[in-house]
Design a protein around this motif. Structure first.
Motif, PDB file in Angstrom:
ATOM      1  N   GLN A   1       0.858  -1.304   0.110  1.00 27.18           N
ATOM      2  CA  GLN A   1      -0.283  -0.028   0.147  1.00 27.18           C
ATOM      3  C   GLN A   1       1.163   1.191   0.354  1.00 27.18           C
ATOM      4  OE1 GLN A   1      -2.063  -1.186  -1.258  1.00 27.18           O
ATOM      5  NE2 GLN A   1      -4.116  -0.254   0.588  1.00 27.18           N
ATOM      6  N   VAL A   2       2.050   1.019   0.877  1.00 29.82           N
ATOM      7  CA  VAL A   2       2.951   2.862   1.310  1.00 29.82           C
ATOM      8  C   VAL A   2       2.999   2.782  -0.595  1.00 29.82           C
ATOM      9  CG1 VAL A   2       4.866   2.627   1.658  1.00 29.82           C
ATOM     10  CG2 VAL A   2       2.945   2.184   3.511  1.00 29.82           C
ATOM     11  N   PHE A   3       3.850   1.303  -1.823  1.00 30.55           N
ATOM     12  CA  PHE A   3       4.147   1.479  -2.297  1.00 30.55           C
ATOM     13  C   PHE A   3       3.445   2.533  -3.773  1.00 30.55           C
ATOM     14  CE2 PHE A   3       5.543  -0.411  -6.417  1.00 30.55           C
ATOM     15  CZ  PHE A   3       6.451   0.480  -7.054  1.00 30.55           C
ATOM     16  N   THR A   4       2.696   0.985  -3.575  1.00 25.82           N
ATOM     17  CA  THR A   4       1.413   1.964  -4.737  1.00 25.82           C
ATOM     18  C   THR A   4       1.075   3.378  -4.517  1.00 25.82           C
ATOM     19  OG1 THR A   4      -0.471   0.359  -3.449  1.00 25.82           O
ATOM     20  CG2 THR A   4       0.343  -0.549  -5.507  1.00 25.82           C
ATOM     21  N   GLY A   5       0.969   3.720  -3.217  1.00 29.76           N
ATOM     22  CA  GLY A   5       0.064   4.561  -2.790  1.00 29.76           C
ATOM     23  C   GLY A   5       0.751   6.276  -3.184  1.00 29.76           C
ATOM     24  N   PHE A   6       2.446   5.413  -3.224  1.00 30.66           N
ATOM     25  CA  PHE A   6       3.712   6.500  -3.226  1.00 30.66           C
ATOM     26  C   PHE A   6       3.101   7.242  -5.086  1.00 30.66           C
ATOM     27  CE2 PHE A   6       7.596   7.687  -5.466  1.00 30.66           C
ATOM     28  CZ  PHE A   6       7.767   9.031  -4.899  1.00 30.66           C
ATOM     29  N   CYS A   7       3.186   5.967  -5.453  1.00 32.86           N
ATOM     30  CA  CYS A   7       3.107   5.710  -6.936  1.00 32.86           C
ATOM     31  C   CYS A   7       1.595   6.337  -7.623  1.00 32.86           C
ATOM     32  CB  CYS A   7       2.899   4.685  -7.401  1.00 32.86           C
ATOM     33  SG  CYS A   7       4.342   3.488  -7.921  1.00 32.86           S
ATOM     34  N   LEU A   8       1.137   6.207  -7.163  1.00 31.24           N
ATOM     35  CA  LEU A   8      -0.284   7.038  -7.096  1.00 31.24           C
ATOM     36  C   LEU A   8      -0.535   8.445  -7.498  1.00 31.24           C
ATOM     37  CD1 LEU A   8      -3.175   4.681  -5.883  1.00 31.24           C
ATOM     38  CD2 LEU A   8      -2.514   4.933  -8.212  1.00 31.24           C
ATOM     39  N   TRP A   9       0.332   9.464  -6.114  1.00 32.70           N
ATOM     40  CA  TRP A   9       0.545  10.661  -5.788  1.00 32.70           C
ATOM     41  C   TRP A   9       1.179  10.916  -6.660  1.00 32.70           C
ATOM     42  CZ3 TRP A   9       3.431  10.949  -0.166  1.00 32.70           C
ATOM     43  CH2 TRP A   9       2.450  12.434   0.386  1.00 32.70           C
ATOM     44  N   LEU A  10       2.611  10.154  -7.422  1.00 34.47           N
ATOM     45  CA  LEU A  10       3.052  10.703  -8.820  1.00 34.47           C
ATOM     46  C   LEU A  10       2.000  11.037  -9.328  1.00 34.47           C
ATOM     47  CD1 LEU A  10       5.475   8.033  -9.283  1.00 34.47           C
ATOM     48  CD2 LEU A  10       5.747  10.365  -8.153  1.00 34.47           C
TER      49      LEU A  10
ATOM     50  N   ALA B   1      -5.873  -0.134  -9.075  1.00 33.04           N
ATOM     51  CA  ALA B   1      -6.330  -1.409  -8.610  1.00 33.04           C
ATOM     52  C   ALA B   1      -6.055  -1.799  -7.591  1.00 33.04           C
ATOM     53  CB  ALA B   1      -6.925  -2.367  -9.908  1.00 33.04           C
ATOM     54  N   ILE B   2      -4.298  -2.195  -7.794  1.00 34.54           N
ATOM     55  CA  ILE B   2      -3.762  -3.050  -6.961  1.00 34.54           C
ATOM     56  C   ILE B   2      -4.434  -2.154  -5.266  1.00 34.54           C
ATOM     57  CG2 ILE B   2      -1.881  -3.677  -5.576  1.00 34.54           C
ATOM     58  CD1 ILE B   2      -0.620  -4.620  -8.299  1.00 34.54           C
ATOM     59  N   HIS B   3      -4.021  -0.876  -5.219  1.00 33.15           N
ATOM     60  CA  HIS B   3      -4.170   0.084  -4.400  1.00 33.15           C
ATOM     61  C   HIS B   3      -5.203  -0.098  -3.332  1.00 33.15           C
ATOM     62  CE1 HIS B   3      -2.654   3.115  -1.689  1.00 33.15           C
ATOM     63  NE2 HIS B   3      -3.387   3.468  -1.591  1.00 33.15           N
ATOM     64  N   TYR B   4      -6.239  -0.129  -4.752  1.00 33.52           N
ATOM     65  CA  TYR B   4      -7.513  -0.407  -4.089  1.00 33.52           C
ATOM     66  C   TYR B   4      -8.067  -1.725  -3.475  1.00 33.52           C
ATOM     67  CZ  TYR B   4     -12.945   0.179  -4.268  1.00 33.52           C
ATOM     68  OH  TYR B   4     -14.500  -0.034  -4.343  1.00 33.52           O
ATOM     69  N   PHE B   5      -8.616  -2.497  -4.044  1.00 33.23           N
ATOM     70  CA  PHE B   5      -8.736  -3.662  -3.529  1.00 33.23           C
ATOM     71  C   PHE B   5      -7.365  -4.952  -2.380  1.00 33.23           C
ATOM     72  CE2 PHE B   5     -10.124  -3.482  -7.303  1.00 33.23           C
ATOM     73  CZ  PHE B   5     -11.842  -3.924  -6.772  1.00 33.23           C
ATOM     74  N   THR B   6      -6.366  -3.963  -2.579  1.00 32.19           N
ATOM     75  CA  THR B   6      -5.828  -4.924  -1.455  1.00 32.19           C
ATOM     76  C   THR B   6      -6.015  -4.213   0.233  1.00 32.19           C
ATOM     77  OG1 THR B   6      -3.684  -4.505  -3.043  1.00 32.19           O
ATOM     78  CG2 THR B   6      -3.510  -4.046  -0.308  1.00 32.19           C
TER      79      THR B   6
ATOM     80  N   VAL C   1      -4.427 -13.837  -3.481  1.00 24.43           N
ATOM     81  CA  VAL C   1      -5.355 -13.248  -3.082  1.00 24.43           C
ATOM     82  C   VAL C   1      -6.224 -11.800  -3.240  1.00 24.43           C
ATOM     83  CG1 VAL C   1      -6.949 -12.741  -0.824  1.00 24.43           C
ATOM     84  CG2 VAL C   1      -5.146 -14.870  -0.846  1.00 24.43           C
ATOM     85  N   VAL C   2      -5.286 -11.444  -3.945  1.00 31.46           N
ATOM     86  CA  VAL C   2      -5.822  -9.375  -4.338  1.00 31.46           C
ATOM     87  C   VAL C   2      -5.917  -9.428  -5.267  1.00 31.46           C
ATOM     88  CG1 VAL C   2      -4.001  -7.198  -4.497  1.00 31.46           C
ATOM     89  CG2 VAL C   2      -4.227  -8.251  -2.454  1.00 31.46           C
ATOM     90  N   PHE C   3      -5.330 -10.660  -6.088  1.00 28.10           N
ATOM     91  CA  PHE C   3      -5.724 -10.572  -7.453  1.00 28.10           C
ATOM     92  C   PHE C   3      -7.069 -10.905  -7.872  1.00 28.10           C
ATOM     93  CE2 PHE C   3      -1.318  -8.728  -8.733  1.00 28.10           C
ATOM     94  CZ  PHE C   3      -2.216  -8.228  -9.791  1.00 28.10           C
ATOM     95  N   ALA C   4      -6.865 -12.071  -7.238  1.00 26.87           N
ATOM     96  CA  ALA C   4      -8.571 -12.879  -6.970  1.00 26.87           C
ATOM     97  C   ALA C   4      -9.675 -12.241  -7.104  1.00 26.87           C
ATOM     98  CB  ALA C   4      -7.869 -13.820  -5.818  1.00 26.87           C
ATOM     99  N   TRP C   5      -9.645 -11.340  -5.479  1.00 30.38           N
ATOM    100  CA  TRP C   5     -10.389 -10.380  -5.274  1.00 30.38           C
ATOM    101  C   TRP C   5     -11.008  -9.202  -6.211  1.00 30.38           C
ATOM    102  CZ3 TRP C   5     -13.319 -10.220  -0.618  1.00 30.38           C
ATOM    103  CH2 TRP C   5     -13.550  -9.256  -0.169  1.00 30.38           C
ATOM    104  N   MET C   6      -9.564  -9.028  -7.265  1.00 27.16           N
ATOM    105  CA  MET C   6      -9.544  -7.876  -8.207  1.00 27.16           C
ATOM    106  C   MET C   6     -10.628  -8.536  -9.296  1.00 27.16           C
ATOM    107  SD  MET C   6      -6.204  -6.165  -8.126  1.00 27.16           S
ATOM    108  CE  MET C   6      -6.001  -5.882  -9.829  1.00 27.16           C
ATOM    109  N   ARG C   7     -10.670 -10.437  -9.215  1.00 30.87           N
ATOM    110  CA  ARG C   7     -11.554 -10.556 -10.338  1.00 30.87           C
ATOM    111  C   ARG C   7     -12.771 -10.361  -9.989  1.00 30.87           C
ATOM    112  NH1 ARG C   7      -9.997 -11.116 -15.265  1.00 30.87           N
ATOM    113  NH2 ARG C   7     -12.284 -11.245 -15.804  1.00 30.87           N
ATOM    114  N   CYS C   8     -12.408 -11.100  -8.974  1.00 29.58           N
ATOM    115  CA  CYS C   8     -14.101 -11.841  -8.147  1.00 29.58           C
ATOM    116  C   CYS C   8     -14.933  -9.766  -8.288  1.00 29.58           C
ATOM    117  CB  CYS C   8     -13.923 -11.626  -6.436  1.00 29.58           C
ATOM    118  SG  CYS C   8     -15.299 -12.421  -5.875  1.00 29.58           S
ATOM    119  N   PHE C   9     -14.351  -8.793  -7.841  1.00 32.61           N
ATOM    120  CA  PHE C   9     -15.157  -7.444  -8.609  1.00 32.61           C
ATOM    121  C   PHE C   9     -14.671  -6.673  -9.507  1.00 32.61           C
ATOM    122  CE2 PHE C   9     -15.021  -8.768  -3.554  1.00 32.61           C
ATOM    123  CZ  PHE C   9     -16.670  -8.654  -2.913  1.00 32.61           C
TER     124      PHE C   9
END
Lengths: 159, 602
Positions: B47-56, B84-89, B244-252
């Motif tokens: 979350q810290v890493f993807t969040g930083f990327c989104l912040w850019l 999507a990873i940030h959101y579903f994670t 699990v994160v990717f499965a969750w992403m597929r699920c929704f």
């Protein structure tokens, strides 16, 4: 110790003043706003929803003639109009009018109100009736004393 | 290599630092519980890493937030997947944290001296929920805006401190720009800092508990984990967490685009002035929403404050209740009941919403608005500095149905409805305007069997008028030749208005069709006996047919139906929307363009 405290006092005080500034911000003043001409409102006593259009300041942005809220208007006599805030006094969703049940219904928690804004159903979750607003008819136009109130509390408290 | 590491260690003492926070040691003799904790820490750093990327990319401004996220999702390589990873994670992180707490209670791992890690984990759950809730507002879309607004309103109703809490979060009395900047500062600044501190403290506390620091407990001597298989355990835990994160992403998964399947749910840009009744809290807060439904009137504070508060206190006290056997059984029963209750309340809310046609309709409308927002944002004209909400405000396809439902649908219909998916209970008092002035609509008006139905003049005063009489008596007796003339006339009118989707081989053929039709209109059918057509006619008693159905014609008709060129004093109750200032010229133009189907199409 004292010197250290003195050193952080100014930035800390200024910073806290900044963080907490919303607490002292004014608000709650009613504004007289023209809503619609009187004959835009049907004479059959059915409520209609109207947007409230006025200038709005949001931080550094000034929005001219933007929709700042909505009101229900209902004609009770040829020249008499009742106005209600559409914001549900329960949790702040927007109330809708159901013409089939002739009731106001909130889509979030199913608060219901009668045509006069009162709570008819004891199972309705709201703690107070719909918020009525002052109305004036000026030169054939409907003007409303527009205001918003704190939701979820038993009394009308302006915010 | 070891010399290099030693060089650093001598100057920074990093080995002590790593040891001080426990490295990757988790004191548990059960490998899957260890893996669970490891996965939690891993997901936090994801979350810290993807969040930083989104912040850019992200811009916390009410007219740029949605737009910057749109840009991220559609134009930045990899942006959509990172989003999507940030959101579903965050969903998976919350589930794993709840699971971790439940394990500590269930397996009696919360007794002193493990009470501190237990409380830390509870604090981390609260902070993570806070991070998720603040994050949901950041795209500044309708759903995030309205669910946050309702949450703030409910907090504002808490006796005593409510107003303070609400104002400090909203940055004022109303939600706006300051709310967004405050939520961003919390989401990307304060909360991650506290979360990091919480994880470090938790790691340190677990290190302190490591059995290798104490004499090994006699009950579970288990072999000491070697460095190698410890790393393997962590690696596997992280891999499973990501799966699990990717499965969750597929699920929704909501994407209808096979090429980029990872889509984060979004709605249209927020509009503080427009009611949005599809607002619901995030799924993990749905239980609170459902709980609130059970408490009416002044009892509401039970649902919003007292019961959640009591549950919190009972969980806080669990390290001590767990001391006795019976207390531990109580803890187990309580946590089980809590999880079952949470699931039951959540499912009830989902079930009720799925059966609520009103909510379904408003969510369908919200989805349509989102799709339209994307269409407009992708248009060649691009996104103006005022943002996509501005494009929607100026868009006939978006505004037309709202204006029609609010101002026209008390008399007119649009395809039998109010143009927003509702069928008014009162019978229509004026014609159905779907397809107005198209050849098919005009053919219906001129059909002896249909003109007197509610679809046209049935419920108006015009049902006894000259037009109805003409259609029912004269048109009904037309021979084949005159019927052909009528069809040509209607086609000419629609062609003139730009509303006939008939194609012609040559421009000349089109001109001929118009001329033929106009000739019949004047010479054969006698329309000009009542209607004005092209030549000024002060005697005309019915709406002018010159440019009938054109944008200008419709604007004039809506502005002033009592104008002599339209219905004059025969107007049957239609308000003079322009003359009396009921609608602004811009609103009338939007309505006219929408009725004519004039809007941007990709």
């Amino acid at each position: 110790m004292g010197a250290g405290a003195a050193a952080v006092a100014a930035p800390l005080a200024a910073g806290m003043r900044m963080v907490l500034h919303p607490l002292w911000e004014g608000g709650g003043e009613a504004r007289m706003i023209r809503i619609a001409p009187l004959n835009a409102l049907p004479s059959d006593g059915k409520p209609r929803r109207f947007p409230v259009i006025a200038d709005r300041q949001d931080a550094w942005n000034h929005y001219r003639e933007s929709t700042i809220g909505q009101v229900f208007l209902r004609r009770t006599a040829p020249r008499e109009v009742h106005a209600f805030q559409v914001i549900c006094p329960h949790a702040g969703c927007h109330i809708e009018y159901d013409p089939e049940k002739t009731l106001y219904i909130c889509p979030c928690h199913a608060s219901t109100f009668g045509l006069d804004g009162s709570i008819e159903d004891p199972a309705s979750p709201s703690r107070r009736p719909m918020d009525s607003l002052g109305v004036e008819i000026r030169n054939g136009a409907i003007w409303v004393r527009f205001q918003k109130f704190q939701v979820g509390v038993p009394n009308k408290v302006a915010v | 290599m070891s010399r290099f590491l030693q060089w650093w260690d001598r100057r920074l003492g990093w080995r002590n630092v790593i040891q001080a926070v426990g490295g990757l040691r988790i004191p548990d003799d059960c490998p899957w519980r260890k893996a669970w904790t490891s996965a939690l820490v891993f997901l936090f750093f994801i979350q810290v890493f993807t969040g930083f990327c989104l912040w850019l990319v992200y811009s916390p401004n009410v007219r740029a937030a949605w737009e910057s996220i749109f840009y991220l999702d559609h134009d930045i390589p990899g942006g959509r997947l990172v989003h999507a990873i940030h959101y579903f994670t965050s969903d998976v992180l919350i589930l794993l944290l709840v699971g971790h707490l439940a394990q500590l209670i269930w397996f009696r791992l919360c007794r002193p001296p493990r009470e501190l890690p237990f409380w830390l984990a509870g604090g981390l759950l609260i902070l993570t929920l806070g991070a998720a809730a603040t994050g949901h507002l950041l795209p500044w879309d309708q759903h995030g805006f309205w669910s946050t607004k309702i949450r703030l309103e409910i907090m504002g109703g808490v006796p005593g401190v409510g107003t303070v809490i609400k104002r400090l979060q909203a940055g004022g009395t109303e939600m706006g720009q300051y709310t967004l900047t405050r939520f961003m500062a919390l989401h990307a600044g304060l909360l991650p800092a506290f979360l990091l501190l919480g994880w470090v403290l938790l790691a340190r506390a677990y290190y302190q508990l490591d059995p290798r620091q104490e004499p090994p407990p006699s009950t579970s001597p288990g072999p000491a984990a070697t460095h190698g298989n410890r790393l393997l355990l962590h690696g596997v835990a992280w891999l499973v967490a990501m799966a699990v994160v990717f499965a969750w992403m597929r699920c929704f998964n909501l994407s209808d685009d096979a090429a980029s399947p990872w889509q984060t749910p979004m709605s249209a840009p927020a509009d503080p002035g427009q009611p949005y009744s599809g607002a619901r809290p995030e799924w993990y807060f749905l239980f609170l929403f459902q709980l609130l439904q059970f408490f009416k009137g002044e009892n509401q504070v039970w649902g919003s404050l007292i019961i959640p508060g009591l549950v919190g206190v009972l969980i806080f006290l669990m390290p001590w209740t767990a001391a006795s056997r019976i207390g531990h059984r109580w803890n187990q029963a309580f946590i089980l009941a809590l999880l079952v209750g949470w699931a039951a309340l959540t499912l009830t809310a989902v079930y009720n919403d799925a059966r609520d046609p009103h909510l379904q309709n408003s969510q369908t409308l919200a989805d349509e608005e989102y799709r339209r927002a994307v269409e407009l944002a992708r248009a060649p004209a691009g996104i103006p500095v005022q943002g996509v909400r501005h494009l929607l405000d100026e868009d006939p396809k978006t505004q037309g149905p709202k204006l029609f439902a609010d101002h026209c649908a008390s008399c007119h219909r649009y395809g039998g409805t109010d143009a927003r998916g509702n069928t008014p209970s009162d019978p229509p008092a004026a014609p159905d305007l779907k397809g107005f002035a198209t050849p098919a609509w005009l053919a219906g008006l001129l059909d002896p069997d249909r003109i007197a139905t509610p679809e046209y003049f049935g419920n108006t005063a015009h049902v006894d008028g000259k037009m109805a009489k003409f259609v029912q008596e004269d048109v009904a007796r037309f021979d084949a030749e005159k019927q052909a003339a009528l069809r040509q006339t209607l086609l000419a009118i629609a062609l003139h208005a730009g509303l006939a989707n008939r194609t012609f081989d040559t421009p000349t053929a089109r001109e001929t069709a118009i001329q033929n039709g106009e000739h019949h209109l004047v010479q054969t059918l006698g329309c000009v006996d009542c209607h004005e057509f092209q030549i000024e006619d002060s005697e005309a008693s019915a709406p002018k047919l010159t440019r009938y159905g054109s944008r200008d014609w419709i604007i004039q008709m809506i502005s002033d139906p009592e104008h002599p060129k339209f219905y004059g004093e025969r107007n049957d109750g239609m308000p003079r929307f322009g003359v009396e200032g009921i609608l602004t010229p811009k609103q009338i133009a939007l309505l006219a363009e929408w009725l004519r189907g004039e809007w941007y199409r990709p």
